[in-house]
Design a protein around this motif. Structure first.
Motif, PDB file in Angstrom:
ATOM      1  N   HIS A 181       4.046  11.156   3.240  1.00 63.54           N
ATOM      2  CA  HIS A 181       5.298  10.818   3.129  1.00 63.54           C
ATOM      3  C   HIS A 181       5.351   9.115   3.262  1.00 63.54           C
ATOM      4  O   HIS A 181       6.010   8.565   2.503  1.00 63.54           O
ATOM      5  N   ILE A 182       4.647   8.566   4.196  1.00 63.71           N
ATOM      6  CA  ILE A 182       4.422   7.226   4.392  1.00 63.71           C
ATOM      7  C   ILE A 182       3.901   6.754   3.001  1.00 63.71           C
ATOM      8  O   ILE A 182       4.280   5.643   2.392  1.00 63.71           O
ATOM      9  N   LEU A 183       2.696   7.178   2.437  1.00 59.20           N
ATOM     10  CA  LEU A 183       2.080   6.780   1.411  1.00 59.20           C
ATOM     11  C   LEU A 183       2.942   6.603   0.023  1.00 59.20           C
ATOM     12  O   LEU A 183       2.806   6.027  -0.878  1.00 59.20           O
ATOM     13  N   TYR A 184       3.673   8.046  -0.076  1.00 60.34           N
ATOM     14  CA  TYR A 184       4.430   8.147  -1.166  1.00 60.34           C
ATOM     15  C   TYR A 184       5.482   7.056  -1.176  1.00 60.34           C
ATOM     16  O   TYR A 184       5.708   6.564  -2.447  1.00 60.34           O
ATOM     17  N   LYS A 185       6.034   6.533  -0.051  1.00 59.64           N
ATOM     18  CA  LYS A 185       7.104   5.774   0.001  1.00 59.64           C
ATOM     19  C   LYS A 185       6.752   4.429  -0.749  1.00 59.64           C
ATOM     20  O   LYS A 185       7.529   3.465  -1.257  1.00 59.64           O
ATOM     21  N   LYS A 242      -7.111  10.777  -1.320  1.00 58.07           N
ATOM     22  CA  LYS A 242      -5.970  10.881  -2.275  1.00 58.07           C
ATOM     23  C   LYS A 242      -5.122   9.911  -3.150  1.00 58.07           C
ATOM     24  O   LYS A 242      -4.631  10.311  -4.320  1.00 58.07           O
ATOM     25  N   PHE A 243      -5.074   8.727  -2.604  1.00 59.39           N
ATOM     26  CA  PHE A 243      -4.362   7.740  -3.325  1.00 59.39           C
ATOM     27  C   PHE A 243      -5.382   6.697  -3.897  1.00 59.39           C
ATOM     28  O   PHE A 243      -4.927   5.818  -4.653  1.00 59.39           O
ATOM     29  N   GLY A 244      -6.799   6.692  -3.760  1.00 55.36           N
ATOM     30  CA  GLY A 244      -7.740   5.851  -4.470  1.00 55.36           C
ATOM     31  C   GLY A 244      -7.630   4.142  -3.818  1.00 55.36           C
ATOM     32  O   GLY A 244      -8.060   3.340  -4.495  1.00 55.36           O
ATOM     33  N   LEU A 245      -7.024   4.180  -2.593  1.00 49.64           N
ATOM     34  CA  LEU A 245      -6.761   2.767  -1.878  1.00 49.64           C
ATOM     35  C   LEU A 245      -8.028   2.464  -1.295  1.00 49.64           C
ATOM     36  O   LEU A 245      -8.930   2.975  -0.901  1.00 49.64           O
ATOM     37  N   SER A 250      -3.790   3.273  -7.479  1.00 47.74           N
ATOM     38  CA  SER A 250      -5.399   3.394  -7.027  1.00 47.74           C
ATOM     39  C   SER A 250      -5.944   1.766  -7.297  1.00 47.74           C
ATOM     40  O   SER A 250      -5.772   1.264  -8.290  1.00 47.74           O
ATOM     41  N   GLY A 251      -6.882   1.675  -6.368  1.00 45.45           N
ATOM     42  CA  GLY A 251      -7.731   0.358  -6.238  1.00 45.45           C
ATOM     43  C   GLY A 251      -6.728  -0.802  -5.659  1.00 45.45           C
ATOM     44  O   GLY A 251      -7.354  -1.884  -5.178  1.00 45.45           O
ATOM     45  N   GLN A 252      -5.498  -0.351  -5.130  1.00 43.04           N
ATOM     46  CA  GLN A 252      -4.878  -1.518  -4.148  1.00 43.04           C
ATOM     47  C   GLN A 252      -5.373  -1.624  -2.808  1.00 43.04           C
ATOM     48  O   GLN A 252      -5.973  -0.622  -2.314  1.00 43.04           O
ATOM     49  N   THR A 253      -5.194  -2.471  -2.334  1.00 42.79           N
ATOM     50  CA  THR A 253      -5.541  -2.452  -0.798  1.00 42.79           C
ATOM     51  C   THR A 253      -4.494  -2.441   0.193  1.00 42.79           C
ATOM     52  O   THR A 253      -3.366  -2.605   0.111  1.00 42.79           O
ATOM     53  N   GLN A 264      -4.908 -11.171   2.718  1.00 42.86           N
ATOM     54  CA  GLN A 264      -3.674 -10.417   2.366  1.00 42.86           C
ATOM     55  C   GLN A 264      -3.749  -8.999   1.647  1.00 42.86           C
ATOM     56  O   GLN A 264      -5.059  -8.857   1.191  1.00 42.86           O
ATOM     57  N   TYR A 265      -2.868  -8.390   1.764  1.00 42.12           N
ATOM     58  CA  TYR A 265      -3.021  -6.757   1.151  1.00 42.12           C
ATOM     59  C   TYR A 265      -1.800  -6.429   0.202  1.00 42.12           C
ATOM     60  O   TYR A 265      -0.964  -7.045   0.503  1.00 42.12           O
ATOM     61  N   ASP A 266      -2.043  -5.461  -0.485  1.00 43.61           N
ATOM     62  CA  ASP A 266      -1.032  -4.998  -1.438  1.00 43.61           C
ATOM     63  C   ASP A 266       0.013  -4.366  -0.410  1.00 43.61           C
ATOM     64  O   ASP A 266       1.295  -4.214  -0.863  1.00 43.61           O
ATOM     65  N   LEU A 267      -0.588  -3.566   0.421  1.00 44.47           N
ATOM     66  CA  LEU A 267       0.279  -2.508   1.101  1.00 44.47           C
ATOM     67  C   LEU A 267      -0.043  -2.842   2.745  1.00 44.47           C
ATOM     68  O   LEU A 267      -1.220  -2.955   2.895  1.00 44.47           O
TER      69      LEU A 267
END
Length: 396
Positions: free
Chosen positions: A155-159, A185-188, A164-167, A229-232
């Motif tokens: 739920h957290i990650l879908y929000k 599952k999300f390729g992070l 894929s590939g993001q940090t 810094q990170y994407d998420l």
């Protein structure tokens, strides 16, 4: 005699359910109308000044030490007191004089380790297999705790609508379950930080077991030491540990960790009242240095940090249910905990889990997910909230 009269007056107005109290002299008094739903036995007189000034601490210690016995649900008893605005249990003078608590990097590490480094063996006794120690998310009433914890992570990650590939930076990464799901599952590319040595060691082993050394790492660091810094950014059950005086810094750090169009999901316990979000029993025995901010505080700090709010979701009933299941699990292993850690410690955790469930049940506290963006609100996200559930529904 006068002491007993004062006790009787206090208990007569403390609860909104009928209870009985057996005093140290053997006399039993019933309070409220109807058959008592909970029975309390006070084996030893407690000084009234202490009882009135710091009731949760004094009664909590008496329960830990076996000087008070409760026949019936502790959760029901405590929730009843919280619902009753006239209860002396809700009038705590300790809260009027919030003690100054240090939250330097050294003190924060000490506080965190005092709780989480009790040992992984203790938490394995009653947490689910994922070792997730935060509010679960029950998509259906039939969800097991393990399924509900996985629901919560997803739920957290879908929000965040990850690609894929993001940090990803997970602030306060616990035993690492979110990091593993984010990668698999999300390729992070996921980085977790914790101050707990036990959690750090466990997560390191978990990364190796899943062969994710090139995709996931965990750091034994304070959030104020992190660079880059990170994407998420995610942070689950973390801001309750930073202290009132550091909430501003915490949210500013979240802002700094994000790339220009980055997004953050901050999940934590939030007070439903103004005033000091501390309890003397929990500060002394469970979470040294802990502080639960109210919604107004958090939103103010979020705005001041330059972050924008895209979504706020309360999950109060989910945490109540989570705690109830934890308590059910814990009571099955109570004797093991008592044998290994001592009876007062085991009783302390019984009280803690049930009292927390009661606090959520009564609405004193909530757990809230804040979806934040560094760019203008909603940047990079769909125009409506539909996406929050479409992905979940299609994958279940």
């Amino acid at each position: 005699m006068l002491e007993k009269q004062v006790y009787s007056k206090l208990f007569a107005h403390a609860f909104d359910i009928p209870i009985s109290v057996k005093y140290w002299d053997g006399k039993v008094e019933n309070y409220g109308q109807g058959e008592p739903e909970v029975k309390v036995e006070i084996k030893k007189s407690i000084p009234l000044t202490q009882l009135v000034d710091q009731p949760t601490l004094v009664l909590g210690e008496a329960y830990m030490n076996g000087e008070i016995e409760i026949d019936g649900s502790i959760q029901k008893l405590v929730a009843s007191a919280y619902r009753n605005s006239g209860s002396f249990l809700t009038k705590n003078s300790f809260l009027k004089h919030l003690p100054k608590m240090s939250h330097s990097e050294k003190e924060s590490k000490k506080d965190v380790q005092s709780h989480y480094d009790i040992g992984n063996d203790f938490y394995k006794l009653w947490l689910d297999k994922s070792m997730t120690y935060s509010c679960a998310y029950f998509r259906t009433p039939a969800d097991s705790l393990e399924q509900a914890q996985m629901n919560k992570i997803e739920h957290i990650l879908y929000k965040l609508q990850p690609k894929s590939g993001q940090t990803l930076l997970d602030i306060g990464s616990g035993w690492g379950s979110l990091l593993i799901v984010a990668a698999e599952k999300f390729g992070l590319k996921a980085t977790g930080i914790t101050l707990s040595q036990e959690q750090y060691d466990y997560t390191q082993n978990l990364i190796k077991e899943h062969h994710l050394e090139d995709q996931v790492k965990v750091l034994l660091q304070d959030y104020r030491e992190v660079k880059g810094q990170y994407d998420l950014v995610t942070s689950v059950g973390m801001f309750e540990h930073v202290g009132k005086e550091n909430l501003e810094t915490y949210f500013k750090e979240v802002h700094e960790f994000l790339k220009p169009e980055g997004r953050a999901l901050i999940h934590g316990i939030t007070g439903q009242h103004r005033g000091a979000g501390v309890d003397p029993f929990i500060i002394k025995y469970i979470f040294p240095g802990g502080y639960i901010p109210n919604l107004e505080e958090n939103v103010g700090h979020i705005i001041d940090a330059g972050l924008q709010i895209t979504d706020i979701e309360p999950l109060r009933r989910h945490y109540q249910r989570t705690l109830e299941i934890w308590n059910e699990n814990y009571m099955k292993v109570f004797d093991q905990a008592a044998d290994k850690y001592g009876l007062p410690f085991a009783r302390m955790w019984t009280l803690y889990l049930q009292a927390c469930a009661a606090s959520f049940e009564a609405g004193n506290i909530d757990v809230v997910q804040y979806l934040l963006t560094k760019a203008p609100s909603g940047t990079g996200l769909p125009m409506t909230r539909d996406y929050l559930y479409q992905a979940e529904n299609s994958n279940n």
